[in-house]
Design a protein around this motif. Structure first.
Motif, mmCIF file in Angstrom:
data_model
loop_
_atom_site.group_PDB
_atom_site.id
_atom_site.type_symbol
_atom_site.label_atom_id
_atom_site.label_comp_id
_atom_site.label_asym_id
_atom_site.label_seq_id
_atom_site.Cartn_x
_atom_site.Cartn_y
_atom_site.Cartn_z
ATOM 1 N N GLU A 159 7.393 20.912 -16.959
ATOM 2 C CA GLU A 159 7.449 20.708 -15.516
ATOM 3 C C GLU A 159 7.208 19.231 -15.224
ATOM 4 O O GLU A 159 6.110 18.713 -15.444
ATOM 5 C CB GLU A 159 6.388 21.567 -14.820
ATOM 6 C CG GLU A 159 6.598 23.067 -15.012
ATOM 7 C CD GLU A 159 5.527 23.868 -14.291
ATOM 8 O OE1 GLU A 159 5.735 24.214 -13.114
ATOM 9 O OE2 GLU A 159 4.479 24.132 -14.924
ATOM 10 N N LEU A 160 8.240 18.586 -14.720
ATOM 11 C CA LEU A 160 8.208 17.133 -14.605
ATOM 12 C C LEU A 160 7.055 16.629 -13.747
ATOM 13 O O LEU A 160 6.525 15.540 -13.974
ATOM 14 C CB LEU A 160 9.536 16.634 -14.032
ATOM 15 C CG LEU A 160 10.768 16.816 -14.931
ATOM 16 C CD1 LEU A 160 12.015 16.289 -14.234
ATOM 17 C CD2 LEU A 160 10.562 16.095 -16.254
ATOM 18 N N ALA B 5 4.887 22.472 -23.172
ATOM 19 C CA ALA B 5 6.009 21.642 -23.600
ATOM 20 C C ALA B 5 7.164 22.480 -24.129
ATOM 21 O O ALA B 5 6.970 23.560 -24.688
ATOM 22 C CB ALA B 5 5.550 20.683 -24.695
ATOM 23 N N HIS B 6 8.366 21.973 -23.932
ATOM 24 C CA HIS B 6 9.529 22.460 -24.667
ATOM 25 C C HIS B 6 9.506 21.756 -26.028
ATOM 26 O O HIS B 6 9.342 20.533 -26.096
ATOM 27 C CB HIS B 6 10.833 22.123 -23.939
ATOM 28 C CG HIS B 6 10.997 22.809 -22.619
ATOM 29 N ND1 HIS B 6 10.959 24.168 -22.474
ATOM 30 C CD2 HIS B 6 11.192 22.290 -21.371
ATOM 31 C CE1 HIS B 6 11.134 24.494 -21.208
ATOM 32 N NE2 HIS B 6 11.272 23.365 -20.517
ATOM 33 N N ILE B 7 9.679 22.515 -27.092
ATOM 34 C CA ILE B 7 9.603 21.954 -28.442
ATOM 35 C C ILE B 7 11.016 21.844 -29.013
ATOM 36 O O ILE B 7 11.756 22.833 -29.044
ATOM 37 C CB ILE B 7 8.725 22.820 -29.354
ATOM 38 C CG1 ILE B 7 7.312 22.946 -28.758
ATOM 39 C CG2 ILE B 7 8.660 22.227 -30.760
ATOM 40 C CD1 ILE B 7 6.418 23.912 -29.498
#
Length: 391
Positions: A170-171, A178-180
């Motif tokens: 989420e910026l 986190a997306h990994i």
């Protein structure tokens, strides 16, 4: 009159995941599945242990997986023809035990792949011939402690090293999950592609055997696994047999070829580790919320989560040098740490089939199956494969 067609050259490949026999009566480890393993014209497994009386614990690893060489005799007795030695335990006891293991396998008549005295040797395929068909096995490891990879002048496993990056999900939310993302080192991927193409020049069928993936959790597939598998198949590989994760993993189809992301444990004799309370093991267990190793008095030599008791024997039918069908036989690991084949009407078999279908769907893979007696068949029809690719 036209001449009758010559009969097809048929070869059956059977394969299992991680095997590490270490017990007082080694032959007992595989006694319940030996007939099924010996029924294959070519039988493969991942050698997850060193076999030696020499060596000291490698300071880079969490522990040392080593057994007396007599334990390896169980593999030849059960009919193994070829084994990968590309994993994260091959240098657990140093180079002495590493080379002893390769020597033990060779003396037992078992070809090995994925590890050697240097990178050139480790990249060399193991080629097994049966009924006029040559099957090449190439093994690699993405699961590597420091110094476990083979280099131009040092022993180890053929590396498929991976870069991991973390993207804030989420910026506007610092510290959010986190997306990994994972990506294979370009030079390692290029070397693997070259190996597959070279093996295809000298063999009818090429099998890729990667040691990869996220251990313990059933459905999660790391991005790099698909990157490797698709690149290998695009280069000419006919079958991918993954292992390492200690649980069975999803099955994927790509261009009519099967990718077994994880065959699971098969025999893994691990008497409750003396270092179970060490910081390294505690950290690992905390990360995987009970899925990792622990103590269970009912399974004194198999301290893994109940889902890790589900395993399989994979099967590939090769006709005239082409893989025409794949499937698997559900097996269950009992309290003695022995894999046992299951009949189709056994509730445990039904549970395993449903489990593999469920985790494959969760990973986004469409994999229709059908029963063939006690076995489960995965069709390799081109239409089915295309559907799986688009999922």
């Amino acid at each position: 009159m036209p001449e009758p067609a010559s009969p097809a050259r048929v070869v059956e490949l059977r394969a299992v995941g991680d095997v590490a026999v270490n017990r007082a009566e080694p032959d007992s480890a595989l006694t319940l599945v030996a007939d099924e393993l010996r029924a294959g014209d070519v039988t493969y497994g991942n050698c997850e242990s060193t076999y030696s009386e020499r060596g000291e614990p490698n300071p880079h690893s969490r522990g040392m997986v080593r057994a007396h060489p007599r334990n390896a005799e169980a593999y030849s007795e059960a009919g193994f023809d070829v084994m990968s030695f590309a994993n994260n335990h091959h240098l657990d006891a140093g180079e002495e035990a590493f080379f002893d293991t390769l020597t033990v396998l060779a003396k037992l008549g078992i070809a090995s792949c994925g590890a050697g005295a240097n990178l050139t040797e480790s990249r060399r395929p193991a080629i097994v011939e049966a009924n006029g068909t040559r099957v090449a096995f190439l093994a690699y490891s993405s699961i590597l402690w420091p110094g476990y990879e083979a280099t131009d002048d040092s022993a180890g496993a053929t590396p498929l090293r991976v870069t991991t990056t973390y993207e804030q999900a989420e910026l506007e939310q610092p510290g959010s999950p986190a997306h990994i993302h994972t990506t294979v080192y370009p030079e390692d991927l290029a070397a693997m592609v070259a190996d597959v193409r070279a093996a295809k020049d000298v063999a009818d069928v090429v099998v890729l055997a990667p040691h990869w993936g996220l251990h313990f959790v059933p459905a999660t597939i790391a991005e790099y696994e698909t990157e490797i598998a698709h690149a290998a198949i695009d280069a000419g590989a006919d079958l991918v047999l993954g292992c390492h994760q200690h649980v069975v993993k999803p099955i994927q189809l790509y261009k009519g070829k099967a990718i077994f992301h994880g065959l699971g444990n098969f025999v893994l004799d691990v008497p409750t580790p003396p270092n179970l309370d060490s910081p390294g093991i505690q950290e690992m267990n905390a990360l995987f919320d009970g899925y990792a190793i622990g103590r269970d008095p009912a399974y004194p030599t198999y301290p893994f989560h109940p889902v890790a008791r589900r395993t399989m024997i994979a099967r590939a039918r090769i006709e005239d040098g082409r893989v025409t069908e794949v499937g698997y036989l559900p097996c269950l690991i009992n309290t003695q740490g022995q894999p046992a084949p299951l009949t189709a009407d056994d509730p445990a078999s039904v549970e395993i089939v449903e489990h593999i279908a469920e985790i494959s769907a969760r990973a986004g893979f469409e994999v229709p199956t059908r029963r063939d007696g006690d076995w489960v068949v995965v069709p390799l029809d081109a239409t089915v494969a295309a559907g799986a690719m688009s999922s």
